[in-house]
Design a protein around this motif. Structure first.
Motif, PDB file in Angstrom:
ATOM      1  N   LEU A  29       0.753  -1.403  -0.147  1.00  0.00           N
ATOM      2  CA  LEU A  29      -0.110   0.116  -0.114  1.00  0.00           C
ATOM      3  C   LEU A  29       0.857   1.047  -0.052  1.00  0.00           C
ATOM      4  CD1 LEU A  29      -2.807  -1.062   2.581  1.00  0.00           C
ATOM      5  CD2 LEU A  29      -3.115  -0.500   0.096  1.00  0.00           C
ATOM      6  N   ALA A  30       1.855   1.199   0.765  1.00  0.00           N
ATOM      7  CA  ALA A  30       2.831   2.336   0.819  1.00  0.00           C
ATOM      8  C   ALA A  30       3.266   2.988  -0.605  1.00  0.00           C
ATOM      9  CB  ALA A  30       3.896   1.986   1.870  1.00  0.00           C
ATOM     10  N   GLY A  31       3.346   1.693  -1.451  1.00  0.00           N
ATOM     11  CA  GLY A  31       3.990   2.054  -2.871  1.00  0.00           C
ATOM     12  C   GLY A  31       2.919   2.181  -4.015  1.00  0.00           C
ATOM     13  N   GLY A  39      -1.785   4.453   8.617  1.00  0.00           N
ATOM     14  CA  GLY A  39      -1.520   4.147   9.847  1.00  0.00           C
ATOM     15  C   GLY A  39      -1.529   2.594   9.639  1.00  0.00           C
ATOM     16  N   VAL A  40      -0.875   1.814  10.635  1.00  0.00           N
ATOM     17  CA  VAL A  40      -0.936   0.382  10.852  1.00  0.00           C
ATOM     18  C   VAL A  40      -1.523   0.084  12.442  1.00  0.00           C
ATOM     19  CG1 VAL A  40       0.397  -0.049   9.147  1.00  0.00           C
ATOM     20  CG2 VAL A  40       1.449   0.044  11.201  1.00  0.00           C
ATOM     21  N   SER A  46       6.636  -4.356  19.522  1.00  0.00           N
ATOM     22  CA  SER A  46       8.004  -4.396  18.623  1.00  0.00           C
ATOM     23  C   SER A  46       7.747  -4.401  17.315  1.00  0.00           C
ATOM     24  CB  SER A  46       8.587  -5.735  19.030  1.00  0.00           C
ATOM     25  OG  SER A  46       7.739  -6.774  19.024  1.00  0.00           O
ATOM     26  N   GLN A  47       6.518  -5.287  17.033  1.00  0.00           N
ATOM     27  CA  GLN A  47       6.167  -5.249  15.529  1.00  0.00           C
ATOM     28  C   GLN A  47       5.649  -3.947  14.889  1.00  0.00           C
ATOM     29  OE1 GLN A  47       6.598  -7.718  13.485  1.00  0.00           O
ATOM     30  NE2 GLN A  47       5.438  -7.575  11.810  1.00  0.00           N
ATOM     31  N   ARG A  48       4.893  -3.420  15.863  1.00  0.00           N
ATOM     32  CA  ARG A  48       4.459  -1.770  15.503  1.00  0.00           C
ATOM     33  C   ARG A  48       5.467  -0.939  15.302  1.00  0.00           C
ATOM     34  NH1 ARG A  48       1.227  -1.847  19.971  1.00  0.00           N
ATOM     35  NH2 ARG A  48       2.146  -0.232  20.914  1.00  0.00           N
ATOM     36  N   GLU A  49       6.683  -0.929  15.871  1.00  0.00           N
ATOM     37  CA  GLU A  49       7.840  -0.115  15.770  1.00  0.00           C
ATOM     38  C   GLU A  49       8.524  -0.655  14.554  1.00  0.00           C
ATOM     39  OE1 GLU A  49       9.933  -0.542  19.543  1.00  0.00           O
ATOM     40  OE2 GLU A  49       8.573   1.082  20.597  1.00  0.00           O
ATOM     41  N   LEU A  50       8.715  -1.952  14.260  1.00  0.00           N
ATOM     42  CA  LEU A  50       9.403  -2.419  13.052  1.00  0.00           C
ATOM     43  C   LEU A  50       8.699  -1.791  11.721  1.00  0.00           C
ATOM     44  CD1 LEU A  50      11.701  -4.329  11.928  1.00  0.00           C
ATOM     45  CD2 LEU A  50       9.793  -6.181  12.061  1.00  0.00           C
ATOM     46  N   GLY A  56       7.928   4.377   7.631  1.00  0.00           N
ATOM     47  CA  GLY A  56       7.489   5.850   8.007  1.00  0.00           C
ATOM     48  C   GLY A  56       6.085   6.128   8.271  1.00  0.00           C
ATOM     49  N   CYS A  57       5.239   5.430   8.575  1.00  0.00           N
ATOM     50  CA  CYS A  57       4.004   5.860   8.988  1.00  0.00           C
ATOM     51  C   CYS A  57       3.638   5.520  10.277  1.00  0.00           C
ATOM     52  CB  CYS A  57       2.863   4.605   8.294  1.00  0.00           C
ATOM     53  SG  CYS A  57       2.990   3.049   8.604  1.00  0.00           S
ATOM     54  N   PRO A  58       2.640   5.677  11.039  1.00  0.00           N
ATOM     55  CA  PRO A  58       2.134   6.102  12.267  1.00  0.00           C
ATOM     56  C   PRO A  58       1.540   4.622  12.635  1.00  0.00           C
ATOM     57  CG  PRO A  58       1.115   7.869  11.376  1.00  0.00           C
ATOM     58  CD  PRO A  58       1.693   7.182  10.299  1.00  0.00           C
ATOM     59  N   ALA A  59       1.755   4.117  13.919  1.00  0.00           N
ATOM     60  CA  ALA A  59       1.489   2.909  14.287  1.00  0.00           C
ATOM     61  C   ALA A  59       0.991   2.977  15.577  1.00  0.00           C
ATOM     62  CB  ALA A  59       2.773   1.648  14.317  1.00  0.00           C
ATOM     63  N   VAL A  60      -0.312   2.070  15.786  1.00  0.00           N
ATOM     64  CA  VAL A  60      -1.106   2.514  16.771  1.00  0.00           C
ATOM     65  C   VAL A  60      -1.436   1.216  17.426  1.00  0.00           C
ATOM     66  CG1 VAL A  60      -1.848   4.732  16.100  1.00  0.00           C
ATOM     67  CG2 VAL A  60      -3.260   2.616  15.478  1.00  0.00           C
ATOM     68  N   GLU A  61      -1.996   1.201  18.669  1.00  0.00           N
ATOM     69  CA  GLU A  61      -2.345  -0.066  19.267  1.00  0.00           C
ATOM     70  C   GLU A  61      -3.605  -0.612  19.105  1.00  0.00           C
ATOM     71  OE1 GLU A  61      -1.893  -1.779  23.851  1.00  0.00           O
ATOM     72  OE2 GLU A  61      -1.745   0.355  23.419  1.00  0.00           O
ATOM     73  N   ASN A  62      -4.668   0.091  18.753  1.00  0.00           N
ATOM     74  CA  ASN A  62      -5.965  -0.318  18.444  1.00  0.00           C
ATOM     75  C   ASN A  62      -6.775   0.301  17.413  1.00  0.00           C
ATOM     76  OD1 ASN A  62      -7.196   2.032  19.708  1.00  0.00           O
ATOM     77  ND2 ASN A  62      -5.898   1.312  21.645  1.00  0.00           N
TER      78      ASN A  62
END
Length: 329
Positions: A29-31, A39-40, A46-50, A56-62
């Motif tokens: 999707l990013a491409g 966001g994801v 750790s997976q969110r941060e990876l 280079g997109c936001p990563a959230v918990e829920n």
């Protein structure tokens, strides 16, 4: 009626669940031009941060936090048992949804998702990605208009460590149940499964036989015991025999059968598109136009229903392979 997204600005998309499949969703999707990966979502920090660091997109918990980022569409690649609740939560917010196969854990849950999407007027597509494999599309075109007699599909490989709550029928064979229905444009009316659990808790070997309403005989051989991946399709019609390797994307057609047993053979040209990219573009096009998606919820539920019928006709516990017999004396 499905509500189209007419705005010419980039479509704002999120990915829910960024394990192996979801991470690929986010990467692709990013491409894609005309899409903004806003966001994801994943409970694993750790997976969110990876993924966030790589894309280079936001990563959230829920999911609630994803809504605050202003998504218009999502792809759901969370575990199957979460599909129903996540999909309904998104649909009820007017968000377009692509949910990975299988659509849900049960036919009832799948139908709930379909009904909710219809009420909300949003696009619902299901990620049966094998339909977008260029080799599969060439096979489909090669047998178009042919009188199909039989289909045989082999989908085998090593045991996937990520798998815990489902067996090979739901994880692998559901791909090929969908392909059989798609190739034949016909419903499956007879199911004859043979299942066994050799090394896993759930079935890890499945030999499945089917008959479609149009009279086609079909066979699926799938397991988690083969040390390498194999994905092969053969289709016999009255006029030709088509063989496809879905991994190497080589498709061969035999035709012109003669009384003396001779025939002609040719290799068919196959493209190089990434199936997941083609699938996600098809989803976004359906969202923008409000048109029928490439894989509908109804089609996905029909394939899930057949897979569940295979499991319901599971043989008795005697089919489980016993360990080595102890020799006494």
């Amino acid at each position: 009626m499905v509500r189209a997204v007419k705005d010419s600005s980039a479509l704002r998309v999120g990915v829910i669940g960024i394990g192996v499949m979801g991470s690929n969703h986010a990467r692709v999707l990013a491409g894609i031009a005309g899409i903004e990966l806003v966001g994801v979502v994943d409970p694993d920090r750790s997976q969110r941060e990876l993924v966030s660091g790589a894309l280079g997109c936001p990563a959230v918990e829920n999911v609630a936090a994803l809504f605050k980022l202003g998504v218009e569409a999502v792809t759901i690649a969370a575990p199957t048992d979460l599909h129903h609740d996540i999909a309904l939560t998104c649909i009820n917010r007017g968000i377009h949804v692509l949910v990975e196969k299988p659509i849900a854990s049960s036919v009832e849950e799948g139908n709930d998702i379909i009904a909710a999407a219809r009420r909300a007027g949003v696009t619902l597509m299901v990620g049966h990605v094998e339909r977008f494999n260029p080799a599969v599309q060439v096979i489909k075109e090669a047998i178009r208009g042919e009188d199909i007699l039989s289909i045989a599909i082999t989908r085998v490989g090593p045991f996937p460590p990520r798998m815990s709550n489902i067996g090979v029928v739901i994880d692998l064979a559901v791909h090929d149940i969908d392909l059989i229905r798609w190739f034949t444009d016909s419903d499956i009316v007879e199911v004859q499964p043979q299942l066994s659990s050799a090394v896993a808790e759930r079935e890890d070997i499945a030999l499945l036989q089917f008959r479609t309403a149009s009279g086609v005989l079909a066979h699926i051989n799938t397991n988690w015991l083969t040390p390498f991946k194999a994905r092969d399709v053969t289709v016999a019609t009255r006029g030709k025999y088509v063989m496809g390797d879905l991994l190497t994307r080589q498709v061969t057609e035999c035709f012109g059968f003669q009384p003396d047993g001779s025939y002609s053979m040719r290799h068919l040209s196959v493209g190089h598109d990434e199936p997941l990219r083609a699938e996600l573009i098809a989803f976004m096009n359906a969202v923008r136009s409000g048109s029928k998606p490439a894989v509908t919820g109804e089609e996905a539920v029909a394939s899930l229903e057949i897979a569940i019928r295979c499991l319901e006709r599971r043989p008795t516990a005697a089919s489980r392979r016993a360990g080595p017999r102890r020799v006494v004396g």
